[in-house]
Design a protein around this motif. Structure first.
Motif, PDB file in Angstrom:
ATOM      1  N   GLU A 255     -33.290  16.381  82.535  1.00 21.98           N
ATOM      2  CA  GLU A 255     -32.887  17.143  81.293  1.00 21.98           C
ATOM      3  C   GLU A 255     -34.353  17.553  80.648  1.00 21.98           C
ATOM      4  OE1 GLU A 255     -30.737  16.033  76.846  1.00 21.98           O
ATOM      5  OE2 GLU A 255     -31.093  14.475  78.505  1.00 21.98           O
ATOM      6  N   ALA A 256     -35.655  16.838  80.110  1.00 23.49           N
ATOM      7  CA  ALA A 256     -37.021  17.648  80.057  1.00 23.49           C
ATOM      8  C   ALA A 256     -37.455  18.760  80.545  1.00 23.49           C
ATOM      9  CB  ALA A 256     -37.477  16.660  79.840  1.00 23.49           C
ATOM     10  N   ASN A 257     -36.511  18.760  81.756  1.00 21.21           N
ATOM     11  CA  ASN A 257     -37.296  20.461  83.486  1.00 21.21           C
ATOM     12  C   ASN A 257     -35.786  21.438  82.544  1.00 21.21           C
ATOM     13  OD1 ASN A 257     -39.227  19.153  84.078  1.00 21.21           O
ATOM     14  ND2 ASN A 257     -37.790  18.115  85.860  1.00 21.21           N
ATOM     15  N   GLN A 258     -34.946  20.817  82.168  1.00 20.18           N
ATOM     16  CA  GLN A 258     -33.924  21.745  82.186  1.00 20.18           C
ATOM     17  C   GLN A 258     -34.022  22.849  81.069  1.00 20.18           C
ATOM     18  OE1 GLN A 258     -30.619  19.302  82.296  1.00 20.18           O
ATOM     19  NE2 GLN A 258     -30.042  19.848  84.511  1.00 20.18           N
ATOM     20  N   LEU A 259     -34.752  21.462  79.887  1.00 18.42           N
ATOM     21  CA  LEU A 259     -34.843  22.372  78.374  1.00 18.42           C
ATOM     22  C   LEU A 259     -36.620  22.722  78.652  1.00 18.42           C
ATOM     23  CD1 LEU A 259     -33.790  19.354  76.315  1.00 18.42           C
ATOM     24  CD2 LEU A 259     -32.535  20.837  76.626  1.00 18.42           C
ATOM     25  N   GLY A 260     -37.314  22.694  79.643  1.00 17.06           N
ATOM     26  CA  GLY A 260     -38.604  23.107  79.411  1.00 17.06           C
ATOM     27  C   GLY A 260     -39.133  22.703  78.379  1.00 17.06           C
ATOM     28  N   ILE A 261     -39.363  21.725  78.540  1.00 19.78           N
ATOM     29  CA  ILE A 261     -40.113  20.476  78.202  1.00 19.78           C
ATOM     30  C   ILE A 261     -41.349  20.315  78.791  1.00 19.78           C
ATOM     31  CG2 ILE A 261     -40.775  18.162  76.398  1.00 19.78           C
ATOM     32  CD1 ILE A 261     -37.744  18.160  75.360  1.00 19.78           C
ATOM     33  N   LYS A 262     -42.659  21.128  77.847  1.00 22.43           N
ATOM     34  CA  LYS A 262     -43.772  20.307  78.638  1.00 22.43           C
ATOM     35  C   LYS A 262     -44.939  20.428  77.672  1.00 22.43           C
ATOM     36  CE  LYS A 262     -42.743  24.400  81.676  1.00 22.43           C
ATOM     37  NZ  LYS A 262     -42.716  26.155  81.930  1.00 22.43           N
ATOM     38  N   GLY A 263     -46.510  19.550  78.443  1.00 26.25           N
ATOM     39  CA  GLY A 263     -47.676  19.610  77.577  1.00 26.25           C
ATOM     40  C   GLY A 263     -46.990  18.431  76.870  1.00 26.25           C
ATOM     41  N   LYS A 264     -47.823  18.247  75.896  1.00 22.95           N
ATOM     42  CA  LYS A 264     -47.911  16.512  74.868  1.00 22.95           C
ATOM     43  C   LYS A 264     -46.317  16.567  74.751  1.00 22.95           C
ATOM     44  CE  LYS A 264     -49.911  18.404  70.614  1.00 22.95           C
ATOM     45  NZ  LYS A 264     -51.420  18.058  69.128  1.00 22.95           N
ATOM     46  N   GLU A 265     -45.302  17.561  74.435  1.00 18.53           N
ATOM     47  CA  GLU A 265     -44.544  17.230  73.984  1.00 18.53           C
ATOM     48  C   GLU A 265     -43.607  16.521  74.664  1.00 18.53           C
ATOM     49  OE1 GLU A 265     -43.817  18.239  71.037  1.00 18.53           O
ATOM     50  OE2 GLU A 265     -45.855  19.099  70.896  1.00 18.53           O
ATOM     51  N   THR A 266     -43.573  16.116  76.327  1.00 16.29           N
ATOM     52  CA  THR A 266     -43.259  15.634  77.180  1.00 16.29           C
ATOM     53  C   THR A 266     -42.673  14.417  76.373  1.00 16.29           C
ATOM     54  OG1 THR A 266     -43.645  17.588  78.575  1.00 16.29           O
ATOM     55  CG2 THR A 266     -42.927  15.169  79.525  1.00 16.29           C
ATOM     56  N   THR A 267     -43.825  13.574  76.353  1.00 20.38           N
ATOM     57  CA  THR A 267     -44.215  12.414  76.864  1.00 20.38           C
ATOM     58  C   THR A 267     -43.322  11.456  74.804  1.00 20.38           C
ATOM     59  OG1 THR A 267     -46.039  11.463  78.049  1.00 20.38           O
ATOM     60  CG2 THR A 267     -45.209   9.889  76.603  1.00 20.38           C
ATOM     61  N   PRO A 268     -43.462  12.180  74.073  1.00 21.50           N
ATOM     62  CA  PRO A 268     -42.769  11.273  73.573  1.00 21.50           C
ATOM     63  C   PRO A 268     -40.730  12.060  72.983  1.00 21.50           C
ATOM     64  CG  PRO A 268     -44.629  12.785  72.445  1.00 21.50           C
ATOM     65  CD  PRO A 268     -44.583  12.684  74.049  1.00 21.50           C
ATOM     66  N   PHE A 269     -40.281  12.917  73.805  1.00 21.77           N
ATOM     67  CA  PHE A 269     -39.209  13.434  74.242  1.00 21.77           C
ATOM     68  C   PHE A 269     -38.426  12.923  75.120  1.00 21.77           C
ATOM     69  CE2 PHE A 269     -36.083  15.126  76.968  1.00 21.77           C
ATOM     70  CZ  PHE A 269     -35.104  15.566  76.121  1.00 21.77           C
ATOM     71  N   LEU A 270     -39.411  11.989  77.085  1.00 21.44           N
ATOM     72  CA  LEU A 270     -38.719  11.450  77.265  1.00 21.44           C
ATOM     73  C   LEU A 270     -38.702   9.687  76.961  1.00 21.44           C
ATOM     74  CD1 LEU A 270     -41.198  12.320  80.551  1.00 21.44           C
ATOM     75  CD2 LEU A 270     -38.305  12.481  79.821  1.00 21.44           C
ATOM     76  N   LEU A 271     -39.718   9.641  76.436  1.00 27.50           N
ATOM     77  CA  LEU A 271     -39.834   7.775  75.258  1.00 27.50           C
ATOM     78  C   LEU A 271     -38.144   8.010  74.130  1.00 27.50           C
ATOM     79  CD1 LEU A 271     -43.110   6.992  75.177  1.00 27.50           C
ATOM     80  CD2 LEU A 271     -41.042   6.229  76.885  1.00 27.50           C
ATOM     81  N   ASP A 272     -37.919   8.596  73.746  1.00 26.00           N
ATOM     82  CA  ASP A 272     -36.767   9.021  72.418  1.00 26.00           C
ATOM     83  C   ASP A 272     -35.612   9.149  73.644  1.00 26.00           C
ATOM     84  OD1 ASP A 272     -35.988   8.912  70.422  1.00 26.00           O
ATOM     85  OD2 ASP A 272     -34.842  11.097  70.782  1.00 26.00           O
ATOM     86  N   LYS A 273     -35.169   9.717  74.745  1.00 25.38           N
ATOM     87  CA  LYS A 273     -34.675  10.340  75.330  1.00 25.38           C
ATOM     88  C   LYS A 273     -34.529   8.846  76.222  1.00 25.38           C
ATOM     89  CE  LYS A 273     -32.478  12.890  75.607  1.00 25.38           C
ATOM     90  NZ  LYS A 273     -31.034  13.711  75.050  1.00 25.38           N
TER      91      LYS A 273
END
Length: 317
Positions: A255-273
């Motif tokens: 999902e992160a790849n599909q949304l184009g989430i990169k860099g230091k935003e990646t870890t918070p997004f993945l942990l929340d997801k």
């Protein structure tokens, strides 16, 4: 040159402990502002400090507040970071001079906490999990600054392994290249944050806090630069099943790849997801492994303090 002292503020309690050669454990603040919601973040941070004390050491939570590199936060300062939450900048090495110049707040990552701990003269640091080489880094070059800091800064980091959202094999290879010893506390297998298994192996198994402290003291005596990584498996009763959490991580990464989430935003997004996907069980696991690491770090700090004291007495004789 020690101009950094112009920016450094150490609490009276922590400074007194350092002056007396007492054990001190540094704690990061990203978990407060970026790790979980208020008021659970403040409650967890205060509990971590309590656990460090219960195991014989002085806690030194680290953050940047009003541009000052703070070592040892008050309850009010921890609450401030918790309430401000994601509005606090996630601060790594590159952010420190900017935040200090602008007089802003920063929640310190593993890398920034290591730097500030070293400024203060603290050798032991407890966190949840370190950053590492991200999946797909062979094309994105997305590698956490935590790994470079471990190669440069003389602080031992106690963690539950690298976050399982990372490429664990490449993370270990990178640490080996940088000359960072990876130790497993009572295990030879690298723990992977939520789970005790990963299929990868650490450099050395260590079976007691004293053995770990002795290894780190020897590193200090030899004058070798850089830190040391201690991986401490999450307690069995809170561990998640390896195949289950791996599948959930794959789902979140996709999902992160599909949304184009990169860099230091990646870890918070993945942990929340992952927290959402696992109906919150991953958050409880996260809290418990942080508590577990704090206890071990304090025990290592106590042993290291005793060894350094004994060594100084021998030298005086």
């Amino acid at each position: 040159m020690e101009n950094f002292k112009n920016y450094l503020e150490i609490s009276a309690e922590v400074q007194q402990a350092l002056d007396a050669g007492q054990p001190v454990v540094a704690l990061e603040s990203t978990i407060i502002s970026h790790g979980m919601p208020y008021p659970q973040n403040v409650e967890t941070a205060l509990n971590v400090e309590k656990i460090v004390r219960q195991n014989g050491a002085i806690p030194a939570t680290v953050a940047i507040i009003g541009g000052k590199l703070k070592v040892g936060l008050s309850k009010q300062e921890i609450t401030h970071l918790g309430k401000k939450g994601l509005d606090v900048i996630k601060a790594s090495r590159r952010d420190m001079p900017i935040l200090a110049t602008k007089g802003e707040d920063g929640a310190t990552t593993v890398a920034a906490t290591m730097i500030i701990a070293a400024f203060a003269g603290i050798s032991i640091f407890s966190t949840g999990g370190i950053g590492g080489v991200h999946r797909g880094a062979e094309t994105t070059m997305d590698i956490s600054a935590d790994l470079e800091e471990l190669a440069m800064t003389p602080v031992m980091v106690v963690c539950a392994g690298a976050k399982s959202i990372l490429d664990l094999g490449l993370t270990l290879e990178y640490l080996e290249t940088k000359g960072v010893a990876v130790l497993g506390y009572q295990t030879k297998e690298l723990p992977a944050f939520y789970t005790r298994e990963s299929g990868y192996y650490v450099d050395y198994r260590m079976d007691s806090p004293a053995e770990i402290a002795s290894a780190f003291k020897t590193k200090q005596d030899l004058g070798l630069k850089g830190g040391m990584l201690v991986t401490n498996p999450i307690p069995q009763q809170y561990a998640m099943e390896h195949d289950y959490i791996t599948a959930k991580i794959e789902e979140a990464v996709k999902e992160a790849n599909q949304l184009g989430i990169k860099g230091k935003e990646t870890t918070p997004f993945l942990l929340d997801k992952i927290k959402q996907i696992t109906s919150g069980t991953s958050l409880e696991a996260n809290i418990q492994l942080v508590y577990n690491n704090a206890a071990l770090a304090a025990q290592i700090a106590v042993q290291l303090s005793q060894m350094q004291h004994a060594s100084s007495l021998t030298f005086d004789l």
